[in-house]
Scaffold this motif. Structure first.
Motif, PDB file in Angstrom:
ATOM      1  N   GLU A   1       0.795  -1.324   0.069  1.00 58.41           N
ATOM      2  CA  GLU A   1      -0.268   0.069   0.159  1.00 58.41           C
ATOM      3  C   GLU A   1       0.952   1.217  -0.123  1.00 58.41           C
ATOM      4  O   GLU A   1       0.573   2.253  -0.623  1.00 58.41           O
ATOM      5  CB  GLU A   1      -0.895  -0.069   1.276  1.00 58.41           C
ATOM      6  CG  GLU A   1      -1.897  -1.167   1.407  1.00 58.41           C
ATOM      7  CD  GLU A   1      -3.251  -0.611   0.435  1.00 58.41           C
ATOM      8  OE1 GLU A   1      -3.338   0.418   0.004  1.00 58.41           O
ATOM      9  OE2 GLU A   1      -4.155  -1.659   0.395  1.00 58.41           O
TER      10      GLU A   1
ATOM     11  N   GLU B   1     -11.448   0.679  -1.146  1.00 58.15           N
ATOM     12  CA  GLU B   1     -11.387  -0.043  -2.305  1.00 58.15           C
ATOM     13  C   GLU B   1     -12.264  -0.384  -3.168  1.00 58.15           C
ATOM     14  O   GLU B   1     -12.022  -0.136  -4.379  1.00 58.15           O
ATOM     15  CB  GLU B   1     -10.435  -1.297  -1.986  1.00 58.15           C
ATOM     16  CG  GLU B   1      -9.340  -1.385  -1.075  1.00 58.15           C
ATOM     17  CD  GLU B   1      -8.138  -0.691  -1.246  1.00 58.15           C
ATOM     18  OE1 GLU B   1      -7.955   0.133  -2.212  1.00 58.15           O
ATOM     19  OE2 GLU B   1      -7.203  -1.079  -0.576  1.00 58.15           O
TER      20      GLU B   1
ATOM     21  N   HIS C   1      -3.816   3.876   3.622  1.00 55.76           N
ATOM     22  CA  HIS C   1      -3.935   2.413   4.093  1.00 55.76           C
ATOM     23  C   HIS C   1      -2.730   1.661   4.368  1.00 55.76           C
ATOM     24  O   HIS C   1      -2.567   1.160   5.343  1.00 55.76           O
ATOM     25  CB  HIS C   1      -4.279   1.833   2.532  1.00 55.76           C
ATOM     26  CG  HIS C   1      -5.816   1.826   2.198  1.00 55.76           C
ATOM     27  ND1 HIS C   1      -6.193   1.741   0.801  1.00 55.76           N
ATOM     28  CD2 HIS C   1      -6.662   3.053   2.711  1.00 55.76           C
ATOM     29  CE1 HIS C   1      -7.427   2.011   0.702  1.00 55.76           C
ATOM     30  NE2 HIS C   1      -7.655   2.967   1.882  1.00 55.76           N
TER      31      HIS C   1
ATOM     32  N   GLU D   1      -4.668   5.406  -0.730  1.00 55.17           N
ATOM     33  CA  GLU D   1      -3.812   4.196  -0.600  1.00 55.17           C
ATOM     34  C   GLU D   1      -2.693   4.479   0.234  1.00 55.17           C
ATOM     35  O   GLU D   1      -2.301   3.441   0.840  1.00 55.17           O
ATOM     36  CB  GLU D   1      -3.335   4.009  -2.143  1.00 55.17           C
ATOM     37  CG  GLU D   1      -4.290   3.581  -3.055  1.00 55.17           C
ATOM     38  CD  GLU D   1      -5.063   2.459  -2.898  1.00 55.17           C
ATOM     39  OE1 GLU D   1      -5.019   1.817  -2.120  1.00 55.17           O
ATOM     40  OE2 GLU D   1      -5.712   1.959  -3.828  1.00 55.17           O
TER      41      GLU D   1
ATOM     42  N   ILE E   1     -10.343   0.285   4.931  1.00 54.72           N
ATOM     43  CA  ILE E   1      -9.847   0.148   3.605  1.00 54.72           C
ATOM     44  C   ILE E   1     -10.721  -0.756   2.846  1.00 54.72           C
ATOM     45  O   ILE E   1     -10.578  -0.122   1.705  1.00 54.72           O
ATOM     46  CB  ILE E   1      -8.735  -0.708   3.905  1.00 54.72           C
ATOM     47  CG1 ILE E   1      -7.541   0.148   5.014  1.00 54.72           C
ATOM     48  CG2 ILE E   1      -7.628  -0.838   2.645  1.00 54.72           C
ATOM     49  CD1 ILE E   1      -6.216  -0.468   5.320  1.00 54.72           C
TER      50      ILE E   1
HETATM   51 FE   LIG Z   1      -5.317   0.225  -0.573  1.00 60.93          FE
END
Ligand SMILES: [Fe+2]
Ligand SMILES: [Fe+2]
Length: 268
Positions: free
Chosen positions: A35, A155, A70, A67, A151
């Motif tokens: 990530e 996504e 994350h 991202e 998360i």
């Molecule tokens: Fe991610």
């Protein structure tokens, strides 16, 4: 951003209850590495989609910061539960091994196909974190469940955005059903490629100071398979993978190879 990792109460984690679970350690640390390297993908994607200001600006302003968050959220979890682990040293080793693989060569030949590939990747990540959320609940680790839940939602949101762009590109670059299936299938095969193995290797080497052997990663993958059998949201994965095909009646004949590919990704 819909959530902030700074708001998560890491101090309330009962580290003692989970710190002996090696599998969990490798799983979450690997995910944090992949990530947090999203800035490299973002730069490559921005080059690939140069001229499409809508896509490039969303990648820069939304996708990459999310991202990266994350990665930061998972890193903080690792450092809270396994504070003795030198995350930075292992990550530096991961970058050394992995960055040479991050080139534009790994992209699809056309913009529309790469959007499809992005949808496959986001399917993989959203379902993976859903599985982690399910696992964390079983382990009675609500903080990890909360992180994985947040998360996974992000996504899915990324998937939706890439789907919008995919639809936009299909107006000018028409794809047949077999093109779509082939692209999805090819990208699914890539998911099982290098990143997970190299992350495992970097962690193993940093942790033990010993030479990595492929059989160690194979053992880890066997554990991933067991984990997936119990916690992986198959229906969610299949639904997301089939959406670009906009299936009506011919579901069975076209969906089989896609479903087989999905199962292969997680090693089943
Ligand atoms: Fe991610
Ligand atoms: Fe994502």
């Amino acid at each position: 951003m819909r959530w902030h990792y700074e708001d998560i109460d890491y101090a309330s984690i009962h580290a003692e209850a989970i710190r002996n679970i090696d599998f969990l350690f490798y799983l979450i640390t690997s995910a944090s590495f992949i990530e947090i390297t999203s800035n490299v993908y973002e730069k490559n994607l921005a080059i690939f989609y140069a001229g499409d200001d809508e896509v490039v600006s969303w990648l820069e302003k939304v996708w990459e910061p999310e991202e990266l968050q994350h990665g930061k959220a998972l890193k903080k979890f690792v450092q809270s539960v396994w504070p003795e682990f030198d995350w930075q040293r292992a990550y530096d080793r991961f970058k050394e091994l992995y960055l040479p693989h991050c080139t534009l060569d790994e992209f699809q030949p056309t913009r529309v196909k790469e959007m499809l590939a992005r949808m496959v990747v986001e399917t993989g990540t959203s379902t993976f974190y859903k599985a982690v959320e399910n696992y964390a609940k079983d382990l009675n680790t609500p903080i990890l469940a909360q992180i994985a839940h947040n998360i996974s939602k992000d996504e899915v949101y990324h998937y939706d955005n890439f789907e919008e762009a995919f639809k936009k590109y299909t107006e000018t670059e028409k794809l047949s059903r077999s093109d779509i299936i082939k692209t999805i299938y090819d990208r699914l095969k890539m998911v099982d490629a290098e990143d997970g193995r190299l992350a495992y290797r970097a962690i193993y080497e940093t942790l033990t100071g010993k030479t990595f052997r492929d059989e160690y990663y194979e053992e880890h993958k066997a554990k991933v398979r067991k984990f997936a059998k119990k916690y992986y949201p198959y229906k969610m994965a299949i639904k997301m993978l089939l959406r670009p095909l906009q299936l009506h009646r011919t579901v069975e004949s076209v969906s089989v190879p896609v479903i087989q590919g999905a199962l292969k990704v997680i090693g089943i």
